[in-house]
Each structure stands twice: as C-alpha cells, then as structure tokens.
Scaffold this active site. Structure first.
Site, PDB file in Angstrom:
ATOM      1  CE1 TYR A  47      50.436  28.428  54.296  1.00 20.58           C
ATOM      2  CE2 TYR A  47      51.523  30.567  54.453  1.00 20.58           C
ATOM      3  CZ  TYR A  47      50.768  29.663  53.737  1.00 20.58           C
ATOM      4  OH  TYR A  47      50.332  29.981  52.460  1.00 20.58           O
ATOM      5  CD  GLU A 107      51.106  31.827  49.953  1.00 22.06           C
ATOM      6  OE1 GLU A 107      50.177  31.007  49.788  1.00 22.06           O
ATOM      7  OE2 GLU A 107      51.538  32.146  51.088  1.00 22.06           O
ATOM      8  CE1 TYR A 119      42.854  37.866  44.175  1.00 21.94           C
ATOM      9  CE2 TYR A 119      41.742  36.827  42.325  1.00 21.94           C
ATOM     10  CZ  TYR A 119      42.580  36.738  43.420  1.00 21.94           C
ATOM     11  OH  TYR A 119      43.146  35.529  43.753  1.00 21.94           O
ATOM     12  NE  ARG A 143      34.729  41.502  53.186  1.00 22.84           N
ATOM     13  CZ  ARG A 143      34.959  41.144  54.448  1.00 22.84           C
ATOM     14  NH1 ARG A 143      36.193  40.813  54.825  1.00 22.84           N
ATOM     15  NH2 ARG A 143      33.979  41.120  55.329  1.00 22.84           N
ATOM     16  CG  ASN A 144      40.995  39.332  47.668  1.00 22.14           C
ATOM     17  OD1 ASN A 144      41.850  40.081  48.122  1.00 22.14           O
ATOM     18  ND2 ASN A 144      41.055  38.019  47.798  1.00 22.14           N
ATOM     19  CB  VAL A 172      28.654  42.169  40.726  1.00 22.09           C
ATOM     20  CG1 VAL A 172      29.033  40.924  41.519  1.00 22.09           C
ATOM     21  CG2 VAL A 172      29.665  43.285  40.932  1.00 22.09           C
ATOM     22  N   GLY A 173      29.368  39.805  38.203  1.00 19.28           N
ATOM     23  CA  GLY A 173      30.401  39.028  37.526  1.00 19.28           C
ATOM     24  C   GLY A 173      30.926  39.698  36.276  1.00 19.28           C
ATOM     25  N   PRO A 199      35.348  41.591  36.074  1.00 23.25           N
ATOM     26  CG  PRO A 199      35.678  39.375  36.704  1.00 23.25           C
ATOM     27  CD  PRO A 199      34.802  40.552  36.964  1.00 23.25           C
ATOM     28  N   GLY A 238      34.016  34.274  45.864  1.00 24.30           N
ATOM     29  CA  GLY A 238      34.280  33.933  47.253  1.00 24.30           C
ATOM     30  C   GLY A 238      35.262  32.784  47.336  1.00 24.30           C
ATOM     31  N   PRO A 239      35.143  31.955  48.400  1.00 25.05           N
ATOM     32  CG  PRO A 239      34.793  31.199  50.562  1.00 25.05           C
ATOM     33  CD  PRO A 239      34.181  32.054  49.499  1.00 25.05           C
TER      34      PRO A 239
END
Length: 393
Positions: free
Chosen positions: A95, A138, A191, A205-206, A269-270, A273, A387-388
């Site tokens: 941070y 976190e 994920y 990566r996630n 690919v969605g 989940p 992604g973001p």
C-alpha cells in the site's frame, strides 16, 4: 479520520477526475511499474495494454472521491476490490508504494496550480483512510481462511492431477494439494489465484473455479487467449504431474441461498463459474434455467455434461444459442445473438427470479438491458467481470 476540510477538498477534485482521471491513472501505472518491479506480478500486463486496468482504477478513484463522506454509497465496489486483492495476495507492504505513486501522479499530472499543498494533504489523508479500510478487511479474510478447515495463508503447492479438453479453446485443469491434506471449501462462483514463473518473471492470475471442489481437488477451465501468457503456458507447457502455487479461493460473486427460480446466463468462457452454481442449485429443489451462448458448437464447453444433468434433474431447463451456424457443430436451440424476445421465451414465467450472468462485457451489457426490460428486479440481477472491475452501461 478525515477532516471536513479534507473531504470537501477531495470532492472538489471530482470534475478533474471525470475529465482526466484515466490519463492520471495511466501515468500512475507507468511510473509505478517502471520504478517498483516488486509489484509488477500483481498486475496483468494485457489489461494494462488494453487500457482496461487504468479505466477501472480511474472509475474506482472517481467513485471514492464522489462518496468520500458517504462510503456506504460505494455499494459492492469495496467488496470486489477486497476479494481481488485477497486472490492475488495483496499485502500491507504494497500500500505505501501505491500511495506514493498515486500522489506523485496527482501532483505531476495536475500541476502545482491545482495540486496545491492543501489538495495533496487531503488526498494523502483520503488514501490512508482507504488503505486502512482495505488492509483491515483483507487481513481479517487472510486470518479466516488460514484458520478454516483445509485453509492456508499465502501460496500453497499443488500438483496437476488431470487435464481435460472441454472444447476447441477451453481446457480443464484439476489440482490436488502436494501435501495430500484437505482443501478449503470454496463457495459456488469463487475464483482462485495462482503464482507462475514464466521466463524468469513472476506473474499472478485469477481463474474461476469450475466445480464445487468437494472431491478434494480444485478445477479451473481456461480459455486459450491469443497472446495470453498464462493461458498459453497452461495449455502448451503445463503437463500432468507439474507443480503450481495456488492462493486460497476468494470472490464475493457467489450463489445466494434462495427458493426463487435461478437463471444462469453465460457467454463463452463465462460458463465456468456458473457450473458450481448449477451443481449447488441442483442439490436443492430450486428450479434452474441454464442459458449458454457460444460462437459455435466447436467452442461450446461442457455441453454433454449439462445435457446429462438435464436428463437426471427435471428441475433443470437448458438452452443454447450459437452466434453462427458452421454446419458441423451440434444444433443449438437458436442461431444468432441472444435477443430480448428469445430471452423472454427462455426465462421462467415468474420474473421474481435470481439471475446471474457472465461473459464478454458487450454480452453482459445486453443481458443487463434485456433483464431489466423484461421485469427482472435489478437487485436480483447480478454479474461479475473477469478482468478489472468496470461498469456496464
């Protein structure tokens, strides 16, 4: 604690962020990634190149500034950020680096006339407030996951037990812990993060978990992305028996217990989940409508598995939509893009339902509009970005 003056100053910069926030954040990323190589593994360079990451962060900074005196108005944005950070193992020591670079970017992009000492002081206090919120949340999640059955902190070694080609583009990878111990139970829709060393460089990566993982393994199903370093490595250079470092499952986009009809809508690919969500829902009496859209049958993953579930579970209705008819792939229920009229036919009659949808951004934007027009309550219509984080118009 921010002073009233600090909050007022931060809010006064909102017009500047609305017009120039993306340029500011682009400068921030360029500076940070060049001067602090230790944080490079935490950022997807493809998202940097496309501009997705700067746009997403610029929006997040703007939202924070707008609601600096009413942080509860940020909705689920903070939860999304926290879970992304947990999956990538963002730590307290990261941070100060981000804060230093963000304040420098504000000063260098806005200039001395705008970035006065008062403005810089207010933004420094605002950043520290946000950092404290995120670090606290976190840390609590890291502690919780470490203490849970099968849980751990940081990276844990796993072994690739099996790989299965699911379509022309998607391959599933099954991971089991190298220590043969139990694994942390994941919620449907979560994920998992991974740490890879490619050409001597660390990247993280996630990937969405594509099964419930109640067999002592985690499964991810990865699409080969053109130019994707991680996906290409997994598809081409990652054999059964190879080791990999994984972080505990994370993510707030999870299936909520309910007796309302469940609609799962995915594109490409969605689908990944939605599969554990489907598994979990079929363990109840809940009616499920499963709708999947693909380019064609050749890239449609898990079709036979879904068909088999539908044969065994009368509560499951399934529908497929292919953008193109290649004359070779199995026939779909519809060829062409999923229209509002077609979606209306495939939804349950009762629109008091829970809808979850995932896929490319344009696909999700269309589905969001369709669901709203068809009377599905907006608060019961949920989606997730691969992604973001960004916004759907």
């Amino acid at each position: 604690m921010l002073s009233a003056q600090d909050r007022a100053i931060v809010k006064s910069t909102v017009p500047l962020l609305e017009s120039g926030g993306e340029a500011l954040i682009t400068h921030f990323y360029r500076m940070m990634l060049s001067e602090y190589p230790e944080v490079r593994p935490l950022f997807n360079q493809a998202h940097q190149a496309s501009g997705d990451q700067p746009r997403a962060l610029a929006r997040g900074v703007l939202m924070y500034a707008r609601h600096i005196d009413q942080l509860d108005q940020l909705g689920d944005l903070v939860a999304k950020i926290i879970n992304k950070h947990v999956a990538l193992q963002i730590l307290p020591e990261h941070y100060p680096i981000v804060g230093t670079c963000l304040l420098r970017a504000i000063s260098e992009v806005l200039g001395d006339e705008i970035a006065t000492p008062e403005v810089m002081s207010a933004w420094g206090a605002a950043y520290n407030q946000l950092a404290d919120i995120l670090i606290g949340a976190e840390t609590a999640i890291y502690d919780q996951k470490a203490a849970a059955v099968g849980g751990w902190r940081g990276a844990r070694e796993f072994t690739l037990a099996k790989r299965v080609d699911e379509s022309a583009e998607i391959t599933s990878f099954y991971f089991e812990p190298a220590d043969k111990g139990p694994i942390l139970a994941a919620e449907p829709g979560q994920y998992i993060g991974m740490k890879l060393i490619l050409d001597g460089e660390e990247i993280r990566r996630n990937y969405s978990l594509s099964s419930l993982g109640d067999d002592g393994q985690y499964r991810i199903s990865v699409k080969r992305e053109e130019g994707g370093r991680a996906s290409s490595y997994l598809h081409d250079q990652f054999p059964v028996g190879a080791s990999i470092l994984l972080f505990p499952p994370a993510g707030e986009f999870t299936l909520t217990a309910s007796d309302k009809p469940l609609v799962l809508i995915s594109g490409g690919v969605g689908i990944t989940p939605t599969l554990p969500m489907l598994e979990a829902a079929l363990a109840t009496e809940r009616p499920v409508h499963f709708i999947h859209c693909a380019r064609n049958g050749g890239v449609h993953a898990f079709r036979e598995w879904i068909n088999g579930l539908a044969e065994r579970h009368p509560q499951l209705k399934h529908f497929y939509c292919y953008a193109e008819d290649d004359g070779v792939s199995p026939a779909a229920h519809k060829v062409g893009l999923l229209s509002q009229e077609q979606l209306a036919d495939w939804l349950p009659q009762e629109r008091d339902l829970d809808a979850y949808f995932l896929g490319p951004k344009g696909f999700m934007a269309a589905i969001k509009r369709h669901l709203k027009a068809l009377g599905v309550p907006e608060k019961q219509s949920r989606y997730e970005f691969f992604g973001p984080a960004a916004a759907l118009e």
